[in-house]
Design an enzyme around this catalytic site. Structure first.
Site, PDB file in Angstrom:
ATOM      1  N   LYS A  50       0.048  -1.275   1.203  1.00 50.71           N
ATOM      2  CA  LYS A  50      -0.984  -0.592   0.407  1.00 50.71           C
ATOM      3  C   LYS A  50      -0.451   0.637  -0.314  1.00 50.71           C
ATOM      4  O   LYS A  50      -1.051   1.086  -1.294  1.00 50.71           O
ATOM      5  CB  LYS A  50      -2.137  -0.171   1.316  1.00 50.71           C
ATOM      6  CG  LYS A  50      -2.808  -1.327   2.023  1.00 50.71           C
ATOM      7  CD  LYS A  50      -4.084  -1.746   1.318  1.00 50.71           C
ATOM      8  CE  LYS A  50      -4.800  -2.847   2.062  1.00 50.71           C
ATOM      9  NZ  LYS A  50      -5.931  -3.388   1.347  1.00 50.71           N
ATOM     10  N   SER A 300       2.262  -7.864   6.075  1.00 45.87           N
ATOM     11  CA  SER A 300       1.597  -6.846   5.273  1.00 45.87           C
ATOM     12  C   SER A 300       1.591  -5.461   5.895  1.00 45.87           C
ATOM     13  O   SER A 300       1.603  -4.460   5.177  1.00 45.87           O
ATOM     14  CB  SER A 300       0.156  -7.297   5.012  1.00 45.87           C
ATOM     15  OG  SER A 300      -0.465  -7.693   6.216  1.00 45.87           O
TER      16      SER A 300
END
Lengths: 311, 311
Positions: A50, A300
């Site tokens: 992110k 991720s």
């Protein structure tokens, strides 16, 4: 979006992110019967991909916008990402977080000197709280996944993976709000050699799977999944990209997620959060289709509360 | 031992081991106030540095000895190491393990097709069981730490670390049976630039600390430590090397070990076992002495039972 947009995004954010390592495990390759290359975004700053999108989005604001600060609502990793990105770029950040977000994630955000505005764990409550601050402060709202600059930023992880492994035939990424999978699909399209992108999604939060089936953005019927990063839903900016460039979505059970997570922890000796394990779980659940193929897997993130492990 | 002995050992074992990565963490550097370089032997085959010594020792046996197989007693990681080394080199292995060894470690050994001979968790019981098999099968006994070829093998981790970071001023390694710290000290002596080696040891198993004080090999007064790899004691082959080449030993509490372990898991997103954390705990407990210094830390292994974490 053109190829050049991703190239420019990557150049822009490079000083603020890690080019994370790509790891392999002979043992996992044996178990799966394919050659897997794991893009380790758990080693990214703030412990998740992110950071890429957050930096890219803030850097695309005008000077005037930057002066008034940024705001987002996020269940976790994007909150940390926007906080650190804002701190790195000298911009004030406001973060709306659901009261149910994990203590580890709240502590991390506070560690960047950001005040958290807590709200009820519903999308409506998040949006109301965040709109209130937008209006009061004039802060720019940056959506965690349904924002083109965020999507382009997230796509740089796949670009780096293909720079190290240009011949990947498939890339698996988890699907939550759709920012990572959309960015990954764009990068695979522009930088891969007919490389297909497949999403991994929990049965317990399968809005994206059903959205691709129906052709409309569908809501989650439940969000009863351990993959806390994947409870969010697609948006009108990322959905058309996903429709055009994602091959398909494979759904996995909670047991498959925990089992893939254990495999990564025990065999690769790295800490990944359940959302990361969803991508490997998807490969494993259809491993008969991928014998001896070269497959990228985007891990991720690695932000997990060690006091609340599922094993 | 000469420099050349370590160089030859490294050449010999290279095809059978990983040259593991050296990682850094900006956040941990900030916390400690020094520049730390972690040699990640948790990413080594079988998840620990022990693979190095096991391969080296078997490769130094004569063909006749290899035909009769090898045997060791080990609480865990050396058992896996000798099993995989033997499998890789086509040699039969017998492993004596204490009944209290963790299920993960027993399962891993069985995974290499080796039969485990279980015994009571005392040094005497291990030695009796292993002598019996030596006599019956003619197998060569390979001690996990008090064997010169094992020590030279373990030293290759430090050699690789110094190849990547030649200017390290200090290297911290955990002290259990003494094989790793002795090999590390030899490599630092031959390949470092006046690089001092400091051992980390739990207060709860501080035989090496007291041995260096008294000048004789002392026994553990307790082994009530979470660092299960460090309960063993020094031997007559590694002790003189440690006396000559190790600067000193820093003892740490159980709380310091768990706290260092959490720091590594949360900040570096890697899985290390408590014994690995002992080396970082030792740096942190004396961090006032090491401001801005370049310090190597040997993370010895990552084999931990995820169902029995201390946090």
């Amino acid at each position: 979006m053109q190829k050049e947009d991703i190239v420019k995004s990557h150049k822009r954010i490079e000083p603020y992110i890690h080019n994370t390592p790509v790891l392999s495990s002979q043992l996992i390759n044996q178990i799966v019967g394919a050659n897997l290359f794991f893009k380790c975004e758990n080693f990214q700053k703030i412990g998740a991909f992110k950071m890429r999108g957050a930096v890219n989005a803030i850097m695309q604001l005008t000077d005037k916008q930057r002066e008034r600060g940024v705001i987002t609502h996020s269940s976790g990793n994007f909150a940390q990402a926007l906080s650190l990105a804002a701190l790195s770029l000298g911009v004030k950040a406001h973060i709306v977080m659901p009261s149910t977000a994990s203590q580890v994630k709240k502590d991390a955000v506070r560690g960047y000197g950001v005040d958290i505005v807590e709200c009820e764990p519903t999308l409506e409550a998040r949006e109301v709280a965040s709109l209130e601050i937008q209006q009061r402060e004039g802060a720019a709202f940056i959506h965690p996944s349904n924002n083109l600059d965020v999507i382009l930023g997230q796509g740089t992880a796949c670009k780096e993976l293909l720079e190290k492994q240009p011949d990947l035939e498939f890339i698996f990424a988890p699907v939550g709000g759709g920012g990572l999978i959309a960015g990954t699909a764009l990068s695979a399209h522009y930088f891969g050699k007919s490389c297909k992108v497949i999403g991994g999604e929990p049965f317990e939060a399968d809005d994206a799977y059903r959205s691709l089936q129906s052709g409309n953005i569908e809501s989650n019927l439940s969000t009863n999944t351990i993959a806390d990063g994947l409870k969010t839903e697609l948006g009108d900016i990322n959905f058309p990209i996903i429709q055009e460039h994602v091959d398909r979505i494979v759904r996995v059970t909670e047991e498959e997620i925990v089992s893939a997570m254990k495999l990564i922890w025990y065999r690769m000796k790295i800490v990944v959060e359940p959302s990361s394990a969803v991508a490997l779980a998807a490969v494993i659940s259809e491993k008969h289709l991928f014998r001896n193929r070269k497959i990228g897997v985007i891990l991720s993130g690695g932000n997990v509360d060690l006091n609340k492990l599922p094993f």
